[in-house]
Scaffold this motif. Sequence first.
Motif, PDB file in Angstrom:
ATOM      1  N   SER A 233       0.922  -1.339   0.105  1.00  0.00           N
ATOM      2  CA  SER A 233       0.324  -0.649  -0.427  1.00  0.00           C
ATOM      3  C   SER A 233       1.057   0.823  -0.193  1.00  0.00           C
ATOM      4  O   SER A 233       2.265   1.599   0.438  1.00  0.00           O
ATOM      5  N   LEU A 234       0.372   2.460  -0.809  1.00  0.00           N
ATOM      6  CA  LEU A 234       0.297   3.734  -0.284  1.00  0.00           C
ATOM      7  C   LEU A 234      -0.251   4.698   0.415  1.00  0.00           C
ATOM      8  O   LEU A 234      -1.269   4.587  -0.062  1.00  0.00           O
ATOM      9  N   MET A 235      -0.162   4.610   1.586  1.00  0.00           N
ATOM     10  CA  MET A 235      -0.979   5.701   2.184  1.00  0.00           C
ATOM     11  C   MET A 235      -0.835   6.950   1.768  1.00  0.00           C
ATOM     12  O   MET A 235       0.200   7.808   1.335  1.00  0.00           O
ATOM     13  N   VAL A 236      -1.945   7.794   2.086  1.00  0.00           N
ATOM     14  CA  VAL A 236      -2.155   9.232   0.964  1.00  0.00           C
ATOM     15  C   VAL A 236      -3.387   9.206   1.888  1.00  0.00           C
ATOM     16  O   VAL A 236      -4.261   9.323   2.556  1.00  0.00           O
ATOM     17  N   ALA A 237      -2.381  10.412   3.281  1.00  0.00           N
ATOM     18  CA  ALA A 237      -3.480  11.033   4.127  1.00  0.00           C
ATOM     19  C   ALA A 237      -3.214  12.559   3.715  1.00  0.00           C
ATOM     20  O   ALA A 237      -3.255  13.797   3.506  1.00  0.00           O
ATOM     21  N   PHE A 238      -4.535  12.382   4.894  1.00  0.00           N
ATOM     22  CA  PHE A 238      -5.610  13.711   4.141  1.00  0.00           C
ATOM     23  C   PHE A 238      -6.063  14.400   5.655  1.00  0.00           C
ATOM     24  O   PHE A 238      -6.066  12.996   7.037  1.00  0.00           O
ATOM     25  N   GLU A 239      -6.486  15.511   6.313  1.00  0.00           N
ATOM     26  CA  GLU A 239      -7.372  16.300   7.153  1.00  0.00           C
ATOM     27  C   GLU A 239      -8.756  16.518   6.776  1.00  0.00           C
ATOM     28  O   GLU A 239      -9.444  16.168   5.376  1.00  0.00           O
ATOM     29  N   ALA A 240      -9.526  16.365   7.374  1.00  0.00           N
ATOM     30  CA  ALA A 240     -11.319  16.357   7.217  1.00  0.00           C
ATOM     31  C   ALA A 240     -11.679  17.093   8.045  1.00  0.00           C
ATOM     32  O   ALA A 240     -11.498  16.815   9.580  1.00  0.00           O
ATOM     33  N   VAL A 241     -13.158  17.795   7.933  1.00  0.00           N
ATOM     34  CA  VAL A 241     -13.496  18.460   8.900  1.00  0.00           C
ATOM     35  C   VAL A 241     -14.705  17.815   9.480  1.00  0.00           C
ATOM     36  O   VAL A 241     -15.286  18.297   8.168  1.00  0.00           O
ATOM     37  N   ALA A 242     -15.662  17.425  10.608  1.00  0.00           N
ATOM     38  CA  ALA A 242     -16.922  16.870  10.460  1.00  0.00           C
ATOM     39  C   ALA A 242     -17.503  17.735  11.618  1.00  0.00           C
ATOM     40  O   ALA A 242     -16.998  18.429  12.496  1.00  0.00           O
ATOM     41  N   ASP A 243     -18.562  17.589  11.934  1.00  0.00           N
ATOM     42  CA  ASP A 243     -19.629  18.362  12.863  1.00  0.00           C
ATOM     43  C   ASP A 243     -19.824  17.119  14.129  1.00  0.00           C
ATOM     44  O   ASP A 243     -20.485  16.008  13.987  1.00  0.00           O
ATOM     45  N   PRO A 244     -19.316  17.099  15.128  1.00  0.00           N
ATOM     46  CA  PRO A 244     -19.182  16.123  16.268  1.00  0.00           C
ATOM     47  C   PRO A 244     -21.046  15.829  16.929  1.00  0.00           C
ATOM     48  O   PRO A 244     -21.403  14.924  17.551  1.00  0.00           O
ATOM     49  N   ALA A 245     -21.601  16.838  16.059  1.00  0.00           N
ATOM     50  CA  ALA A 245     -23.461  16.820  16.402  1.00  0.00           C
ATOM     51  C   ALA A 245     -23.599  15.590  16.044  1.00  0.00           C
ATOM     52  O   ALA A 245     -24.271  15.372  16.091  1.00  0.00           O
ATOM     53  N   GLU A 246     -23.263  15.573  14.749  1.00  0.00           N
ATOM     54  CA  GLU A 246     -23.867  14.371  13.731  1.00  0.00           C
ATOM     55  C   GLU A 246     -23.073  12.655  14.764  1.00  0.00           C
ATOM     56  O   GLU A 246     -22.755  12.374  15.367  1.00  0.00           O
ATOM     57  N   PRO A 247     -24.682  11.872  14.706  1.00  0.00           N
ATOM     58  CA  PRO A 247     -24.545  10.844  15.053  1.00  0.00           C
ATOM     59  C   PRO A 247     -22.964   9.991  14.822  1.00  0.00           C
ATOM     60  O   PRO A 247     -23.099  10.067  12.772  1.00  0.00           O
ATOM     61  N   LEU A 248     -22.499   8.706  14.517  1.00  0.00           N
ATOM     62  CA  LEU A 248     -21.907   7.925  14.603  1.00  0.00           C
ATOM     63  C   LEU A 248     -23.054   6.642  14.453  1.00  0.00           C
ATOM     64  O   LEU A 248     -23.462   6.262  15.230  1.00  0.00           O
ATOM     65  N   VAL A 249     -22.352   6.143  13.460  1.00  0.00           N
ATOM     66  CA  VAL A 249     -23.181   4.865  12.630  1.00  0.00           C
ATOM     67  C   VAL A 249     -22.196   4.063  11.956  1.00  0.00           C
ATOM     68  O   VAL A 249     -20.688   4.582  10.652  1.00  0.00           O
ATOM     69  N   LEU A 250     -21.587   3.287  12.873  1.00  0.00           N
ATOM     70  CA  LEU A 250     -20.228   2.354  12.451  1.00  0.00           C
ATOM     71  C   LEU A 250     -20.745   1.507  11.880  1.00  0.00           C
ATOM     72  O   LEU A 250     -21.360   0.734  12.282  1.00  0.00           O
ATOM     73  N   ALA A 251     -19.713   0.535  10.562  1.00  0.00           N
ATOM     74  CA  ALA A 251     -19.673   0.100   9.896  1.00  0.00           C
ATOM     75  C   ALA A 251     -19.780  -1.929  10.399  1.00  0.00           C
ATOM     76  O   ALA A 251     -18.605  -1.814  10.953  1.00  0.00           O
ATOM     77  N   ASP A 252     -20.452  -1.928  10.638  1.00  0.00           N
ATOM     78  CA  ASP A 252     -20.803  -3.874  10.900  1.00  0.00           C
ATOM     79  C   ASP A 252     -19.491  -3.892  10.478  1.00  0.00           C
ATOM     80  O   ASP A 252     -19.398  -4.648   9.053  1.00  0.00           O
ATOM     81  N   GLY A 253     -19.435  -4.605  11.474  1.00  0.00           N
ATOM     82  CA  GLY A 253     -18.151  -5.893  10.745  1.00  0.00           C
ATOM     83  C   GLY A 253     -16.456  -5.082  10.456  1.00  0.00           C
ATOM     84  O   GLY A 253     -15.444  -5.642  10.334  1.00  0.00           O
ATOM     85  N   GLU A 254     -15.989  -3.674  10.614  1.00  0.00           N
ATOM     86  CA  GLU A 254     -15.085  -3.135  10.264  1.00  0.00           C
ATOM     87  C   GLU A 254     -14.450  -2.521  11.578  1.00  0.00           C
ATOM     88  O   GLU A 254     -13.674  -2.455  12.142  1.00  0.00           O
ATOM     89  N   ILE A 255     -15.522  -1.875  12.773  1.00  0.00           N
ATOM     90  CA  ILE A 255     -15.097  -0.449  13.114  1.00  0.00           C
ATOM     91  C   ILE A 255     -15.928  -0.932  14.510  1.00  0.00           C
ATOM     92  O   ILE A 255     -17.229  -0.903  14.398  1.00  0.00           O
ATOM     93  N   ALA A 256     -15.829  -1.054  15.239  1.00  0.00           N
ATOM     94  CA  ALA A 256     -15.936  -1.232  16.657  1.00  0.00           C
ATOM     95  C   ALA A 256     -16.333  -0.518  17.527  1.00  0.00           C
ATOM     96  O   ALA A 256     -17.652  -0.473  18.805  1.00  0.00           O
ATOM     97  N   GLN A 257     -15.706   0.655  17.106  1.00  0.00           N
ATOM     98  CA  GLN A 257     -15.890   1.902  17.846  1.00  0.00           C
ATOM     99  C   GLN A 257     -15.204   3.258  17.616  1.00  0.00           C
ATOM    100  O   GLN A 257     -13.842   3.174  16.533  1.00  0.00           O
ATOM    101  N   ALA A 258     -16.327   4.329  17.830  1.00  0.00           N
ATOM    102  CA  ALA A 258     -15.354   5.682  16.785  1.00  0.00           C
ATOM    103  C   ALA A 258     -16.124   6.709  18.113  1.00  0.00           C
ATOM    104  O   ALA A 258     -16.877   6.307  19.234  1.00  0.00           O
ATOM    105  N   ARG A 259     -15.063   8.139  18.372  1.00  0.00           N
ATOM    106  CA  ARG A 259     -15.849   8.542  19.626  1.00  0.00           C
ATOM    107  C   ARG A 259     -14.317   9.556  18.676  1.00  0.00           C
ATOM    108  O   ARG A 259     -13.894   9.775  18.600  1.00  0.00           O
TER     109      ARG A 259
END
Length: 316
Positions: free
Chosen positions: A250-276
């Motif tokens: 792999s070649l990892m290409v890094a970015f930053e991005a902005v999001a709203d913390p008020a948005e509910p987190l919907v985790l991808a089943d089988g990929e993401i166990a926790q997010a915060r």
Amino acid sequence: MSFELVELPALSRSTVDRRESLRGDAERLAELWPKARVITVDARGRTLVADRGSRLVDRPATEFGDGPPDTAVLLGEQGGVAYWAVPLTEDETDVAAPTGRAWFRPELTDEPQWLDLRAVGALLDDTGAGLFTSAVALFHWHRSARFCSVCGGRTESVKSGWARVCEQCGREEYPRTDAAVICLVHDGADQVLLARGEGWPEGRYSVLAGFVEAGESLEACVAREILEEVGVVVGDIHYLGSQPWPFPRSLMVAFEAVADPAEPLVLADGEIAQARWVSRADVLQALAEPGSVPDLLLAPGASIAYRMIQSWAAAG
């Protein structure tokens, strides 16, 4: 862009001259061989390091014969010295691979020990990091490219290990690199979105990443992957840097991005166990004293994720 990487990612460092013209110059390579140095890499991607993981243990090229073995790869030249790598078979090293080695933290010693790139990539100097990263990437490719992708014929290594040619149809193939994006999502202020993947140790968090699909731009991939993995819409996407990640190619290409913390987190089943969302203060503390913040262990130093988190935290 709200921040920049404070240093090159650990595996992006390199000092040797990688000139393509040298790879096919048999006369010049023959001149360099008597003074050349060789590192060996076993089938698990480990090499010998010493001085608490900070130094590659190389050997005189003449120990391997009057010229490079057929399986050797040329890593580059520096100061009139050519650097090569030679792969070892599975049974030539007798040190067992640790379990869960993606997160393995070895006990480092001054004496030579077999360790992989994840364990020592951030500890080696710039020359050593570049040599080891290139060797691991090339040997991963050679193991998967032994047969032609067009006719299925056997291939042989040419150009000092930087190409393979089909013995049957003559097709020439080169090392593959798969693009992946990795993105640090923050709120534009003092919070960062971190996630724990399925199968990761409890408390281990990092930034989000995913592979680029056919016909997709890097920025589009960032937006899609973040939405798919945690259900968040991002904007203000900016490039930060890149790093080879040869596990396997792999070649990892890094970015930053902005999001709203008020948005509910919907985790991808089988990929993401926790997010915060995590505060900058907690990230700084977790970087300064690993394990001091409950349920917050960050990405290891060899990964570009570590450099991204470190850089964002320092920009506050």
